[in-house]
Structure formats: structure tokens, C-alpha cells
Design an enzyme around this catalytic site. Structure first.
Site, PDB file in Angstrom:
ATOM      1  N   LYS A  56      45.877  55.677 -26.771  1.00 30.74           N
ATOM      2  CA  LYS A  56      45.574  56.855 -27.584  1.00 30.74           C
ATOM      3  C   LYS A  56      46.702  57.865 -27.451  1.00 30.74           C
ATOM      4  O   LYS A  56      47.039  58.295 -26.355  1.00 30.74           O
ATOM      5  CB  LYS A  56      44.250  57.461 -27.111  1.00 30.74           C
ATOM      6  N   SER A  70      19.286  52.974 -10.826  1.00 27.48           N
ATOM      7  CA  SER A  70      18.242  52.041 -11.234  1.00 27.48           C
ATOM      8  C   SER A  70      18.654  51.333 -12.514  1.00 27.48           C
ATOM      9  O   SER A  70      19.078  51.971 -13.480  1.00 27.48           O
ATOM     10  CB  SER A  70      16.919  52.783 -11.476  1.00 27.48           C
TER      11      SER A  70
END
Length: 513
Positions: free
Chosen positions: A79, A40
Site C-alpha cells: 500500500k 474464546s
């Protein structure tokens, strides 16, 4: 013979839901498997990570994703490890690198030869023997390619990205492969007489049935917890932080290819540099600091102006007693939550998906298969838990109630054994289910002040003068290789620079290191 699973319903979107949808759509054919994802737009998602560990490369490769396109579309950076500032004590710093130290020689792991040399007066830190650290400290990054120096084989890398953009990227991938997205809120979980899930009833009256259900509803655990009644095991006795507050800031200067974790009054602060902004947050224990004081401490320690209001989140560290019950598998926050200190949130989703594909059921849902899945998940989560607890427990920080508690608290027996073995011999016992391998444990234990009293006697297979010559050559090679690498920004500009986007407040996120 049992009938095969023909329909999968994923309850919830976000990182967990769309990772599951993408992987399952890659592993199956649309004409044989119907995959439906329910989410939703009215329900905000909790991002489970903006920083990752190197194994995410394998997940993206399995999907066939172009790496540079992915980095570009998610505003990503690279990273090489995690920097821990002030964790041992104020003023201290160390890096947990993605890669190994040096090259093993003789009959022992490399760090054992370094330990012997150190005890004999050798003064080069272990961090000089990993390309990941030397490159990260100099803001350098590159990928191995034909003709790369041998030192490139000793390190690995991961990504830092906008979690909401990653979910969007995977949504596009999954929908192209036939996944149907259903907009709306789930009103009820309908069970069969045997306790299995039959369907999900939407608030607007629609009913969505399936054979296999995947719960990605976040901390609510709408299917696995509320409907099927699987208990939640609370691990806050070892990991006492229960709150987080996140705030994005403007990006400033050239960013290190590192995530930074800085110890604070009652927890730690993360800093994750992306291409378009920097993610920041404070993970803390509400028992030792108020929400208002945590907010003030975070805002006082930002290195750039915030671009949104700080957003709070509450959680309890731990896991479900079962991640899979009957015809429901839980992924992400619905299966458990280990704070994001070592960037494991997205990996644990990935690991759950991988185990599901390895142990994919038929419609009988054999309890032996379910039991094996739960065993594997349990062992991996407990191993990660121990690694996180190590950071808190092995510290010399005194005078702060939170840290005094962590330093003196009882710890799991499995962690106590590992620490004692390393303290006495420099050895790191490793189990087949350990996510973090010995070099990671070595980095954190040394960084947190656990210095072995001895070393493996097998180092004597290499004469001491010869060993020191090998160490010197390796150290020089790594330093030279790091110096010759491009900066991370030069690499990004060349291969995967993202388009500027409008900065706005992201969904509440447990970003972490």
C-alpha cells in the site's frame, strides 16, 4: 524497592491481544515473565483493520519477522497511500501518499516552492512530485535496495492483509516464545480491596491471577470499563458515523497498491485489495441512512460478486477517559475507537504497546507513570481525531443531509487553527505527538479544496527561474523512476505470493482505509 511485574494476563485475542502478546514475549524472557492470553473460540473477533500505515514496518522489524513470509501468510498486498474519491465533490479524486513531496530546497519545505510556482502559472500538480502516487497510479511497486534511484528515499509503504490471518500469525509467534493461551470465557473480574484487579474468574470456575492486566475485550471493555469504571468519551459530535457493514468480494484484475475510500450518501465505502479477495465496507451514520438502505448502497457499488453475506457492526467513536487505570491497560477497541478512514486502528494498538514498553511499571504502579502514559495516548488520539474530522468538514458536497451537517458542524479548536494557518500561509503547525506529519496534512487539505492564499516568504531565497528548473528535474526523475518499476503483481509473484485458500466469510471487521 518495589518488586518487578512477573505475570501479565491479556484478556482477549484478535489483533490487539496477539500484537500485545507478541511484543511482550519479544521484550521479556519466559523465565522472568509469565504471559497468559485468554480468548474464546465461541466469541467472534472484530477485526480492527485490514489496511495499515507505514509504521507497522517498525513493529514487525522489532519482532524480527521476515517481511515476505508475513505478507505471504496473511494474503497481503502493498500500500502506497489512500485514494479519496468524491470527497471534495462528486467527480473529484486525490491520493494521500505515504511519503514526502519532492526534496526540500532553499529555506522552506518543498510544497512552499511549488505553491509559489503554481501561483505564477506553473501547471504541474503536486501529485507529480511524489513517487508513491505516480507508482500507485500505474500499479507499480518496488522496495529500495542498493543502487535504487534517489527518488526511492522520498516514499514509504504499508500493507493490506487479512486481519484474522495476521492475528493467527502473531499467535504462532507468541506461543513459540512461551505465551500460554487459555481457552474459555471470562465470567467475572475479581478486584482487590484497593481497587486493583486481582484475577479473572472463568465461567468454568478457573481463576487466573496476574500483576498486570491488558484489556483487549473489544467494545465491551470488560476490565477497563465494566470492572474499573473508566468512562467513555463520545466524539460523535465530530465523527458522526456509528455503523459499518462489511462484505468480501472476489478479487478482479490487477489491484492498485492503494486503499480506496469513496464518499457515499451518509458516509464512505472502503475497498482493500488482498491477494485472495477484496475487502469492502460502508461506514455510515444511522441518523442519515437506514441499515437496509446502507446495505443496498454498498452492494450496488461493488465491482465483483460478494463471497459472503454482509456483516453489520455498531460503534461509537471516542476513547476511554483513561487508557490505563491501576494495574489495567486497555488496547484496541476497549481503549477507544476512531473510525478507520486513515487506517489508524492497528497503529493505535501498536502505539499503545510501544508506550507501555517505554513506561513499563513495577508492582507499585506509580501514578506518575500511569499519568504520563494516559497523556501521551490522549494527545495522539486527539491529533488523529482532528485529521479524520478534516476529511469530513472540508468538503464542497452539498444537498446530502449528512454532508451538509459535516460541512457546517463546529470542529475542535486545534483543527480550526491548523486549517486557518494553512489557508493563509501554506504552513502546517506540527506537534511532537502528531502521528501524521505535514506532507499528509498538505495532501488532504489540498485534496479537500483548501488552497493557501499565500506562501512562506522564505521561498524568495531561491530565484523563481532556478526553482522552476529544480521542479522540472524532480518531476522528470519521479516519472522515469515510476515507469521503470515492476508492477505490484510482478513484485508479489517474485517474492511473496500466497498459497490459494478457501474463501469464506471473515469475522465482522471494521477494515477501513
Amino acid at each position: 524497592m518495589s518488586e518487578p511485574v512477573r505475570s501479565i494476563v491479556i484478556a482477549g485475542g484478535g489483533t490487539a491481544g496477539w500484537m500485545a502478546a507478541a511484543a511482550l514475549s519479544r521484550a521479556t524472557r519466559p523465565e522472568q515473565m509469565r504471559i497468559t492470553l485468554i480468548e474464546s473460540d465461541e466469541i467472534g473477533i472484530v477485526g480492527v483493520g485490514e489496511a495499515t500505515i507505514p509504521l507497522i514496518q517498525a513493529f514487525n522489524q522489532i519482532l524480527g519477522i521476515d517481511e515476505f513470509d508475513f505478507v505471504r501468510k496473511t494474503q497481503g498486498t502493498f500500500k502506497l497511500g489512500i485514494e479519496f474519491v468524491d470527497w471534495l465533490k462528486p467527480g473529484s479524486s486525490y491520493i494521500h501518499p505515504f511519503g514526502r513531496y519532492g526534496e526540500d530546497f532553499g529555506m522552506t519545505p518543498f510544497h512552499q516552492q511549488w505553491l509559489r510556482a503554481m501561483k505564477a502559472g506553473y501547471d504541474a500538480p503536486l501529485s507529480d512530485f511524489t513517487l508513491a502516487i505516480k507508482a500507485a497510479q500505474a500499479c507499480k511497486f518496488d522496495k529500495p535496495r542498493p543502487g535504487s534511484p534517489a527518488a526511492f528515499s522520498t516514499y514509504n509503504y504499508a500493507y493490506q492483509f487479512d486481519a484474522s490471518l495476521y492475528a493467527r500469525y502473531l499467535r504462532g509467534y507468541a506461543e513459540q516464545r512461551g505465551v500460554e493461551r487459555v481457552e474459555g470465557k471470562i465470567g467475572d473480574v475479581v478486584l482487590r480491596d484497593d481497587g486493583f484487579i486481582d484475577s479473572l474468574r472463568m465461567e468454568d470456575g478457573r481463576s487466573i491471577g496476574g500483576d498486570l492486566f491488558i484489556d483487549c475485550t473489544g467494545f465491551r471493555g470488560l476490565l477497563i470499563g465494566q470492572a474499573l469504571g473508566v468512562d467513555y468519551e463520545d466524539w460523535s459530535e465530530w465523527l458522526p458515523c456509528d455503523r459499518a457493514i462489511a462484505v468480501p468480494t472476489e478479487r478482479t484484475g490487477e489491484s492498485l497498491p492503494l486503499t480506496r475510500s469513496t464518499a457515499r450518501t451518509a458516509g464512505w465505502q472502503w475497498r482493500i485489495p488482498l491477494q485472495h479477495r477484496t475487502g469492502n465496507g460502508y461506514v455510515y451514520s444511522s441518523k442519515y441512512i437506514s441499515d437496509d438502505d446502507a446495505r443496498e448502497e454498498l452492494l450496488a457499488n461493488l465491482d465483483a460478486p460478494p463471497i459472503a453475506e454482509p456483516r453489520p457492526l455498531r460503534f461509537t467513536t471516542g476513547r476511554r477517559a483513561e487508557q490505563w487505570r491501576k494495574n489495567c491497560v486497555s488496547l484496541g477497541l476497549s481503549s477507544g475507537f476512531l473510525e478507520p478512514l486513515e487506517s489508524t486502528s492497528i497503529h493505535l494498538i501498536q502505539a499503545g504497546i510501544t508506550k507501555l514498553l517505554t513506561l513499563f511499571p513495577d508492582r507499585d504502579f506509580d501514578p506518575l507513570v500511569i499519568g504520563e502514559y494516559n497523556r501521551k495516548v490522549r494527545e495522539e488520539m486527539e491529533s488523529v481525531r482532528d485529521f479524520l474530522v478534516l476529511h469530513y468538514h472540508a468538503t464542497e458536497r452539498t444537498g446530502w443531509p449528512f454532508w451538509d451537517h459535516c460541512r457546517t458542524m463546529a470542529i475542535p479548536d486545534s483543527l480550526a487553527f491548523k486549517m486557518e494557518m494553512f489557508r493563509k500561509t501554506g504552513r502546517v503547525p506540527e506537534a511532537s505527538y502528531d502521528l501524521f506529519h505535514p506532507p499528509s496534512w498538505v495532501a488532504v487539505m489540498l485534496g479537500q479544496g483548501i488552497v493557501p492564499q499565500g506562501f512562506d516568504p522564505m521561498v524568495e531565497s531561491v530565484p523563481e527561474p532556478e526553482a522552476e528548473q529544480v521542479l522540472a528535474r524532480m518531476r522528470a526523475m519521479i516519472a522515469q523512476t515510476a515507469q521503470a518499476m515492476p508492477t505490484q503483481q510482478q513484485f508479489i509473484d517474485r517474492y511473496c505470493r500466497a498459497e490459494p485458500i478457501e474463501l469464506r466469510a471473515p469475522a465482522a471487521a471494521v477494515s477501513g482505509s
